[in-house]
Design a protein around this motif. Structure first.
Motif, PDB file in Angstrom:
ATOM      1  N   CYS A   1      -5.390 -18.439  58.962  1.00 17.11           N
ATOM      2  CA  CYS A   1      -4.584 -17.427  59.649  1.00 17.11           C
ATOM      3  C   CYS A   1      -3.270 -18.022  60.140  1.00 17.11           C
ATOM      4  CB  CYS A   1      -5.378 -16.827  60.811  1.00 17.11           C
ATOM      5  SG  CYS A   1      -6.768 -15.850  60.225  1.00 17.11           S
ATOM      6  N   THR A   2      -3.173 -19.348  60.131  1.00 14.50           N
ATOM      7  CA  THR A   2      -1.944 -20.027  60.559  1.00 14.50           C
ATOM      8  C   THR A   2      -0.940 -20.080  59.406  1.00 14.50           C
ATOM      9  OG1 THR A   2      -3.291 -21.366  62.024  1.00 14.50           O
ATOM     10  CG2 THR A   2      -1.040 -22.122  61.649  1.00 14.50           C
ATOM     11  N   THR A   3      -1.400 -20.567  58.231  1.00 14.07           N
ATOM     12  CA  THR A   3      -0.491 -20.656  57.081  1.00 14.07           C
ATOM     13  C   THR A   3      -0.510 -19.369  56.249  1.00 14.07           C
ATOM     14  OG1 THR A   3      -2.173 -21.489  55.560  1.00 14.07           O
ATOM     15  CG2 THR A   3      -1.028 -23.121  56.922  1.00 14.07           C
ATOM     16  N   LYS A   4      -1.485 -18.502  56.547  1.00 11.42           N
ATOM     17  CA  LYS A   4      -1.708 -17.237  55.825  1.00 11.42           C
ATOM     18  C   LYS A   4      -2.226 -17.445  54.394  1.00 11.42           C
ATOM     19  CE  LYS A   4       1.452 -14.651  58.697  1.00 11.42           C
ATOM     20  NZ  LYS A   4       2.537 -13.693  58.811  1.00 11.42           N
ATOM     21  N   GLU A   5      -2.584 -18.656  54.063  1.00 10.97           N
ATOM     22  CA  GLU A   5      -3.179 -18.924  52.744  1.00 10.97           C
ATOM     23  C   GLU A   5      -4.468 -18.106  52.607  1.00 10.97           C
ATOM     24  OE1 GLU A   5      -3.881 -23.091  52.036  1.00 10.97           O
ATOM     25  OE2 GLU A   5      -4.858 -22.705  50.106  1.00 10.97           O
ATOM     26  N   GLY A   6      -4.629 -17.453  51.474  1.00  8.23           N
ATOM     27  CA  GLY A   6      -5.855 -16.713  51.178  1.00  8.23           C
ATOM     28  C   GLY A   6      -5.941 -15.317  51.772  1.00  8.23           C
ATOM     29  N   ILE A   7      -4.994 -14.981  52.653  1.00  9.34           N
ATOM     30  CA  ILE A   7      -5.048 -13.665  53.304  1.00  9.34           C
ATOM     31  C   ILE A   7      -4.800 -12.545  52.286  1.00  9.34           C
ATOM     32  CG2 ILE A   7      -3.910 -12.156  54.999  1.00  9.34           C
ATOM     33  CD1 ILE A   7      -5.699 -14.242  56.308  1.00  9.34           C
TER      34      ILE A   7
ATOM     35  N   LYS B   1      -9.808 -21.160  58.690  1.00 13.02           N
ATOM     36  CA  LYS B   1      -9.213 -22.414  59.210  1.00 13.02           C
ATOM     37  C   LYS B   1      -9.202 -23.501  58.135  1.00 13.02           C
ATOM     38  CE  LYS B   1     -10.950 -21.351  63.857  1.00 13.02           C
ATOM     39  NZ  LYS B   1     -11.515 -21.839  65.107  1.00 13.02           N
ATOM     40  N   ILE B   2      -8.887 -23.112  56.893  1.00 13.24           N
ATOM     41  CA  ILE B   2      -8.886 -24.131  55.837  1.00 13.24           C
ATOM     42  C   ILE B   2      -7.718 -25.102  56.008  1.00 13.24           C
ATOM     43  CG2 ILE B   2     -10.184 -22.848  54.078  1.00 13.24           C
ATOM     44  CD1 ILE B   2      -7.488 -22.125  52.809  1.00 13.24           C
ATOM     45  N   ASP B   3      -6.719 -24.715  56.807  1.00 11.99           N
ATOM     46  CA  ASP B   3      -5.609 -25.640  57.073  1.00 11.99           C
ATOM     47  C   ASP B   3      -6.077 -26.850  57.895  1.00 11.99           C
ATOM     48  OD1 ASP B   3      -5.966 -23.472  58.979  1.00 11.99           O
ATOM     49  OD2 ASP B   3      -4.372 -24.412  60.152  1.00 11.99           O
ATOM     50  N   LEU B   4      -7.235 -26.733  58.534  1.00 14.20           N
ATOM     51  CA  LEU B   4      -7.730 -27.841  59.365  1.00 14.20           C
ATOM     52  C   LEU B   4      -8.648 -28.795  58.589  1.00 14.20           C
ATOM     53  CD1 LEU B   4      -8.474 -26.001  62.747  1.00 14.20           C
ATOM     54  CD2 LEU B   4      -6.426 -27.244  62.056  1.00 14.20           C
ATOM     55  N   LEU B   5      -8.861 -28.524  57.309  1.00 13.88           N
ATOM     56  CA  LEU B   5      -9.790 -29.343  56.516  1.00 13.88           C
ATOM     57  C   LEU B   5      -9.512 -30.855  56.576  1.00 13.88           C
ATOM     58  CD1 LEU B   5     -10.595 -27.202  53.356  1.00 13.88           C
ATOM     59  CD2 LEU B   5     -12.240 -28.225  54.946  1.00 13.88           C
ATOM     60  N   PRO B   6      -8.215 -31.280  56.586  1.00 17.19           N
ATOM     61  CA  PRO B   6      -7.971 -32.732  56.645  1.00 17.19           C
ATOM     62  C   PRO B   6      -8.479 -33.374  57.945  1.00 17.19           C
ATOM     63  CG  PRO B   6      -5.991 -31.537  55.990  1.00 17.19           C
ATOM     64  CD  PRO B   6      -6.976 -30.511  56.428  1.00 17.19           C
ATOM     65  N   TYR B   7      -8.710 -32.560  58.961  1.00 19.97           N
ATOM     66  CA  TYR B   7      -9.021 -33.127  60.278  1.00 19.97           C
ATOM     67  C   TYR B   7     -10.493 -32.993  60.664  1.00 19.97           C
ATOM     68  CZ  TYR B   7      -4.051 -32.189  60.246  1.00 19.97           C
ATOM     69  OH  TYR B   7      -2.745 -32.119  59.869  1.00 19.97           O
ATOM     70  N   VAL B   8     -11.275 -32.279  59.868  1.00 16.48           N
ATOM     71  CA  VAL B   8     -12.666 -32.040  60.265  1.00 16.48           C
ATOM     72  C   VAL B   8     -13.617 -32.497  59.158  1.00 16.48           C
ATOM     73  CG1 VAL B   8     -12.138 -30.101  61.785  1.00 16.48           C
ATOM     74  CG2 VAL B   8     -12.584 -29.655  59.370  1.00 16.48           C
ATOM     75  N   SER B   9     -14.832 -32.843  59.547  1.00 20.52           N
ATOM     76  CA  SER B   9     -15.787 -33.288  58.531  1.00 20.52           C
ATOM     77  C   SER B   9     -16.573 -32.077  58.029  1.00 20.52           C
ATOM     78  CB  SER B   9     -16.733 -34.338  59.108  1.00 20.52           C
ATOM     79  OG  SER B   9     -17.404 -33.807  60.218  1.00 20.52           O
ATOM     80  N   CYS B  10     -15.906 -31.272  57.224  1.00 24.06           N
ATOM     81  CA  CYS B  10     -16.543 -30.094  56.652  1.00 24.06           C
ATOM     82  C   CYS B  10     -16.291 -30.119  55.153  1.00 24.06           C
ATOM     83  CB  CYS B  10     -15.953 -28.815  57.262  1.00 24.06           C
ATOM     84  SG  CYS B  10     -16.511 -27.305  56.468  1.00 24.06           S
ATOM     85  N   ASP B  11     -17.366 -30.144  54.378  1.00 20.44           N
ATOM     86  CA  ASP B  11     -17.246 -30.085  52.924  1.00 20.44           C
ATOM     87  C   ASP B  11     -17.287 -28.608  52.542  1.00 20.44           C
ATOM     88  OD1 ASP B  11     -17.697 -29.927  50.197  1.00 20.44           O
ATOM     89  OD2 ASP B  11     -18.991 -31.703  50.143  1.00 20.44           O
TER      90      ASP B  11
END
Lengths: 120, 217
Positions: B197-203, B165-175
């Motif tokens: 799994c949404t953008t398929k980045e890194g798959i 879920k790295i596509d959600l990084l802008p929205y969550v407080s996770c470093d």
């Protein structure tokens, strides 16, 4: 939650090591449990007590010896202990370490109160 | 009082069955991964993307473990791969015996990769060897960056960490770097991938690495 399944395994080990007719004499089941064994002592004692109730093992209980998590650095050879499960050497920062203790989950002794049996 | 000296590992029975499973998989040339994470990290989604990657090239089979329902098996069946659902009925983890039993319903002939998706739980599955080649732990960005510190057992037993879920990084407080560093403190040899799994980045990186491992003897 998996303490219940672990307690079942412990009971099986007791049954394999104590003759059927002496199960009623079993008191302390002594265990070594490492800091990182992933077992909650209270849950384990509780699960065990529930499983042995109304069985020949009803007087048996679990005694736990806690084993600290200890690593040895393969670079500077220093041993160190921590409760967090860190595998990085606090002395030299090396990440090539070996876990010495702290992952144990074993039964090492079973105590039987068999004096009354001998008196018979 | 008398003392019986025992010296027995509590999970030795599970480990013995796991050894048999491992030999069984080796005989068939099947590489087995055990996918573990907390519920909702995206194990099934990563599995779906992985099945898409290998589709038509490499035969994959799946064992789904869940406390209840065969929803995941239904999801996976759409990819036309052999899938067996294990319902644990409250059990918080899979054990080697459950996997051994599942083999009766799974033909591994020609199957290069078997993915076992464990019950969503970051605690209990870490203690149980199923006979897999490696455990893959998934941690998603929405869970925060402290999970490796809170659940060290799982990260210590894993060979790979997939940060999902790295596509959600802008929205969550996770470093994400902190998450990786925390995991490496527990297990310095962890191989780390970052996926969405949404953008398929890194798959492709994850699947490419997995494919290289399939061909190793």
């Amino acid at each position: 939650m998996h303490e219940l399944s672990i307690a079942q395994n412990i009971i099986e080990i007791v049954r394999q090591n104590v003759p059927e007719n002496e199960l009623g004499d079993v008191r302390a089941v002594r265990m070594k449990v490492g800091t990182l064994a992933g077992v909650v002592a209270e849950s384990l004692r509780f699960s065990f007590s529930v499983l042995v109730a109304d069985s020949p093992l009803k007087d048996a209980y679990i005694q736990i010896e806690h084993i600290p998590f200890v690593i040895q650095c393969n670079t500077c050879r220093q041993s160190s202990s921590n409760d967090q499960g860190f595998a990085v050497c606090p002395t030299c920062g090396g990440s090539d370490t070996t876990v010495l203790t702290g992952t144990e989950l074993q039964v090492f002794e079973i105590e039987l109160d068999d004096l009354h049996t001998e008196a018979l | 009082m008398s003392i019986v000296t025992v010296q027995r590992r509590v999970l030795e029975k599970n480990d013995e069955i796991a050894r048999c499973n491992r030999a069984f998989f080796a005989e068939r040339g099947t590489f087995v991964i055990n996918l573990v994470s907390s519920p909702g990290s995206g194990k099934t989604s990563i599995l779906e993307r992985t099945l898409e990657y290998f589709s038509g090239r490499i035969n994959v089979a799946v064992i789904e473990g869940d406390v209840q329902t065969d929803l995941d098996a239904q999801r996976i069946a759409r990819y036309r791969v052999p899938v067996v659902q294990i319902v644990t009925n409250g059990g918080c983890h899979l054990e080697a015996k459950l996997v051994e039993d599942a083999m009766a319903n799974l033909d591994l002939h020609g199957v290069k990769l078997l993915v076992i998706e464990n019950v969503g739980n970051l605690v209990c599955p870490s203690n149980y060897d199923l006979g897999e080649a490696m455990k893959i732990v998934v941690a998603s960005t929405t869970e925060g960056d402290d999970k490796p510190l809170k659940y060290p057992g799982m990260f210590r037993h894993a060979s790979v960490l997939i940060i999902n879920k790295i596509d959600l990084l802008p929205y969550v407080s996770c470093d994400i770097n902190m998450l990786k560093d925390n995991a490496l403190k527990i297990n310095p040899s962890l191989k780390v991938f970052r996926t969405s799994c949404t953008t398929k980045e890194g798959i492709d990186e994850w699947c490419g690495w997995l494919e290289q491992n399939l061909s190793k003897p």
